[in-house]
Design a protein around this motif. Structure first.
Motif, short mmCIF file in Angstrom:
data_model
loop_
_atom_site.label_atom_id
_atom_site.label_comp_id
_atom_site.label_asym_id
_atom_site.label_seq_id
_atom_site.Cartn_x
_atom_site.Cartn_y
_atom_site.Cartn_z
N GLY A 141 0.92 -1.30 0.16
CA GLY A 141 -0.63 -0.11 -0.65
C GLY A 141 0.80 0.98 -0.07
N ILE A 142 1.94 1.76 1.10
CA ILE A 142 2.70 2.24 1.04
C ILE A 142 3.52 2.47 -0.34
CG2 ILE A 142 4.39 3.42 2.34
CD1 ILE A 142 4.35 1.40 4.37
N GLY A 143 4.28 1.27 -0.79
CA GLY A 143 4.79 1.47 -2.16
C GLY A 143 4.23 1.89 -3.62
N THR A 144 2.44 1.65 -3.51
CA THR A 144 1.71 1.73 -4.74
C THR A 144 1.44 3.38 -4.24
OG1 THR A 144 1.08 -0.10 -4.76
CG2 THR A 144 -0.32 1.96 -5.98
N SER A 145 1.12 4.00 -3.17
CA SER A 145 1.16 5.25 -2.79
C SER A 145 2.34 6.07 -3.30
CB SER A 145 0.49 5.51 -1.46
OG SER A 145 -0.39 4.72 -0.98
N PHE A 146 3.01 5.76 -2.97
CA PHE A 146 4.46 6.42 -3.76
C PHE A 146 5.15 6.74 -5.57
CE2 PHE A 146 6.94 6.22 0.54
CZ PHE A 146 6.21 7.24 0.84
N ASP A 147 3.78 5.24 -6.03
CA ASP A 147 3.82 5.35 -7.35
C ASP A 147 5.18 4.47 -7.86
OD1 ASP A 147 2.07 5.51 -9.68
OD2 ASP A 147 3.48 7.01 -10.36
N LEU A 148 5.22 3.11 -7.08
CA LEU A 148 6.52 2.60 -7.19
C LEU A 148 5.87 1.84 -8.51
CD1 LEU A 148 8.28 2.93 -4.02
CD2 LEU A 148 9.28 4.38 -5.76
N PRO A 149 7.12 0.69 -8.68
CA PRO A 149 6.19 -0.21 -9.16
C PRO A 149 6.28 -1.83 -8.80
CG PRO A 149 8.43 0.73 -9.96
CD PRO A 149 8.64 1.56 -9.21
N VAL A 150 4.54 -1.98 -8.71
CA VAL A 150 4.32 -2.77 -7.64
C VAL A 150 5.23 -4.24 -7.85
CG1 VAL A 150 1.68 -2.46 -8.25
CG2 VAL A 150 2.43 -4.05 -9.59
N ALA A 151 5.91 -4.79 -9.13
CA ALA A 151 6.42 -6.07 -8.59
C ALA A 151 7.86 -6.17 -8.56
CB ALA A 151 7.15 -6.14 -10.03
N LEU A 288 -14.54 -12.93 8.65
CA LEU A 288 -13.10 -14.04 8.75
C LEU A 288 -13.57 -14.89 7.73
CD1 LEU A 288 -14.07 -14.24 12.30
CD2 LEU A 288 -12.11 -13.89 11.24
N TYR A 289 -14.60 -15.20 7.05
CA TYR A 289 -15.35 -15.46 5.64
C TYR A 289 -14.89 -15.11 5.04
CZ TYR A 289 -17.15 -19.91 3.06
OH TYR A 289 -16.95 -20.43 1.91
N GLN A 290 -15.79 -13.64 4.19
CA GLN A 290 -16.01 -13.20 2.82
C GLN A 290 -15.31 -12.29 2.80
OE1 GLN A 290 -20.06 -12.15 3.96
NE2 GLN A 290 -19.86 -9.95 4.28
N GLY A 291 -14.24 -11.58 3.53
CA GLY A 291 -13.19 -10.72 3.42
C GLY A 291 -13.78 -9.19 3.38
N SER A 292 -12.64 -8.14 3.08
CA SER A 292 -13.61 -6.96 3.38
C SER A 292 -13.69 -6.39 2.25
CB SER A 292 -11.52 -6.21 4.02
OG SER A 292 -12.33 -4.71 3.92
N GLU A 293 -14.58 -5.48 1.89
CA GLU A 293 -15.14 -4.68 1.27
C GLU A 293 -15.28 -3.43 1.83
OE1 GLU A 293 -18.82 -5.82 -0.01
OE2 GLU A 293 -17.82 -8.29 -0.49
N ILE A 294 -14.84 -2.22 0.92
CA ILE A 294 -14.34 -0.91 0.75
C ILE A 294 -14.71 -0.63 -0.32
CG2 ILE A 294 -13.50 -1.39 3.15
CD1 ILE A 294 -11.26 0.60 1.88
N ILE A 295 -15.85 1.09 -0.12
CA ILE A 295 -15.02 1.55 -2.16
C ILE A 295 -14.51 2.78 -0.98
CG2 ILE A 295 -17.08 3.09 -3.45
CD1 ILE A 295 -18.69 0.54 -3.07
N SER A 296 -13.97 2.90 -1.26
CA SER A 296 -12.57 3.80 -1.16
C SER A 296 -12.65 5.49 -2.17
CB SER A 296 -12.20 4.17 -0.56
OG SER A 296 -10.71 3.98 -1.74
N GLY A 297 -13.19 5.36 -2.70
CA GLY A 297 -13.21 6.50 -4.19
C GLY A 297 -11.76 6.24 -4.36
N VAL A 298 -10.77 5.82 -4.02
CA VAL A 298 -9.01 6.01 -4.71
C VAL A 298 -9.20 4.66 -5.38
CG1 VAL A 298 -6.90 5.73 -3.72
CG2 VAL A 298 -8.42 7.46 -2.64
N PHE A 300 -6.66 2.86 -6.37
CA PHE A 300 -5.73 1.65 -5.90
C PHE A 300 -5.65 0.83 -4.93
CE2 PHE A 300 -3.22 5.22 -4.52
CZ PHE A 300 -2.81 4.94 -3.95
N ILE A 301 -6.70 2.13 -3.76
CA ILE A 301 -6.53 1.54 -2.27
C ILE A 301 -7.78 0.36 -2.48
CG2 ILE A 301 -7.50 2.50 -0.80
CD1 ILE A 301 -5.41 2.28 -0.22
#
Length: 477
Positions: A141-151, A288-298, A300-301
């Motif tokens: 998350g931090i690396g993506t926020s700095f616009d670094l290559p994800v790989a 615990l079973y279905q995971g997290s779901e959010i809509i932040s408007g960003v 990549f977040i």
């Protein structure tokens, strides 16, 4: 009438190996068929050869089930980590780590910081999976926020995660390698430090130099600021969000069992989601079973934080079960043994013996799909060669880790490769060139083997011997 069983011939081994590669290419690359079906198809190719050399279906099924059973702990850890990832995101734990990381870490030093943070986490916990699923996701998350290559970021994260998986006394692969090689655990770790120490320093230097000279030193902070704003809007960010992470790392560092500790951490994430993130208790429990779901408007977040839960790991679990089945079948019908026996005939020196152990470990991951399989193939099939050449078994245990543990995330269908790709959201082939720690460990191990550096020898009764093995004597063995 049942045929007499025998080891497969070279032609039969090549048939299986070529068929395996062909099926995986055809299914995955050519037709985009799920890799799980490719592994399942491979079962029947191996069974065909097994039937030809004298094995009944029942015997092969037993081997298949044993392979799955031997890797079942990894499956349980995957389920536990999936639950933990979902609740730690929803509970604000991972978002808080990302937020504070963005306020502290500068883009130019981020890669080396991510590598060191994940290394410390994995050493303290002894699990690469748990480290990637917690600190690793935060670093992504931090690396993506700095616009670094994800790989590149994934390479730093995974490299750090496998530092601890290789040398931590809490790591199951570390304990398993020492046990199978019949080496004292402390002596095993001391032996590995001769390789891991230089590899760690070189890897840290490479990530540091990459940050300073090949990336924009100032970074694109606009995206980082947008990330912090979005996290503040959708989560309660505070220091006490970090308490579950501190507790879990502390319990793992106290050598508590991994699975119940990780599940306990997942439960804490559920409680935190209810208490601090305004999520209804029943909905928090479902995460615990279905995971997290959010809509932040960003975007990549959302891509980063909409994950986790047991459901998130189901495809991975099916893949690993099929891969473990392939490994169990290959071991049962003698294909892995035949491959390694061929290599052993060539290994008449410390350098060649080192290479055979590395290859045996890689084959265990490539055809067995799990670190557990690779450690068994690397240690048990090549151990006689070390004894024959009077090489101390500390070298065997060290080489087993290099060939087995270090190559696990390099294979797209191994448990480590699938988990890292799924958890971090980066394909194996994309992050593969940036696994600098893993590659350096392998390279240094080979150099040590052929230069007789840190290669210890024993006398007939296992007493330390000052002089090294005479190359002419080794050649005559």
């Amino acid at each position: 009438m049942e045929m007499n069983r025998r080891l497969p011939t070279l032609a039969e081994v090549l048939f299986v190996l070529i068929s395996f590669v062909f099926i995986m290419f055809l299914f995955v690359v050519q037709f985009s068929i799920p890799i799980q079906l490719g592994l399942l198809t491979t079962w029947f190719v191996i069974m065909l050869v097994g039937w030809k050399i004298g094995y009944s279906y029942k015997e092969m099924q037993d081997g298949l089930l044993k392979g799955v059973y031997d890797g079942s702990e990894a499956v349980l850890i995957l389920i536990s980590v999936g639950a933990l990832i979902g609740t730690w995101i929803a509970g604000g734990i991972v978002p808080s780590i990302i937020y504070y990381g963005l306020t502290i870490i500068q883009p130019s030093i981020f890669l080396v910081a991510a590598f060191i943070i994940c290394a410390i986490t994995s050493i303290a916990t002894g699990t690469s999976f748990g480290s990637a699923g917690t600190a690793g996701i935060a670093m992504m998350g931090i690396g993506t926020s700095f616009d670094l290559p994800v790989a590149l970021v994934a390479g730093a994260v995974i490299s750090g995660c496998y530092v601890g998986d290789k040398i931590s006394p809490l790591s199951d692969t570390t304990v398993m390698s020492a046990s199978l090689s019949k080496v004292n655990l402390v002596e095993h770790i001391k032996s590995m430090l001769t390789v891991s120490g230089p590899a760690f320093l070189l890897t840290g230097a490479l990530f540091l130099l990459t940050g300073y000279f090949f990336l924009d030193s100032s970074g694109d902070l606009s995206q980082a600021n947008a990330t912090m704003t979005a996290l503040n809007e959708h989560f309660t960010i505070s220091w006490y969000m970090l308490i579950p992470a501190i507790l879990v790392i502390g319990l793992l560092a106290m050598k508590m069992p991994s699975i119940p500790v990780i599940l306990f951490g997942a439960l804490l994430g559920t409680i935190w989601a209810y208490l601090f993130q305004n999520i209804a208790l029943l909905e928090a429990f479902k995460i615990l079973y279905q995971g997290s779901e959010i809509i932040s408007g960003v975007e990549f977040i959302d891509n980063l934080l909409n994950r986790g839960g047991i459901v998130f790991m189901l495809d991975v679990i099916v893949l690993i079960i099929f891969a473990l089945g392939v490994g169990g079948l290959m071991e049962k019908v003698g294909i892995l043994q035949a491959i390694c026996l061929t290599m052993l005939r060539w290994a008449n020196s410390a350098g060649k013996t080192t290479v055979t152990t590395l290859l045996a470990g890689f084959f265990g991951n490539f055809f067995g799909g799990a670190a557990y399989v690779s450690i068994i193939t690397a240690s048990k099939i090549t151990e006689e060669n070390y004894d024959r050449l009077n090489i101390d078994r500390r070298v065997l245990s060290r080489n087993t880790e290099a060939g087995g543990t270090m190559t696990t995330p390099m294979v797209p269908w191994s448990d480590g490769g699938v988990f890292m790709a799924t958890t971090l959201g980066v394909t194996t082939l994309a992050y593969l060139p940036f696994l600098w720690f893993n590659f350096l460990v392998i390279l240094i191990t080979i150099i040590y083997g052929f230069t007789n550096t840190f290669i210890w020898y024993t006398k007939a009764h296992g007493e330390p011997k000052a002089n090294q093995l005479d190359p002419e004597q080794a050649g005559n063995l």
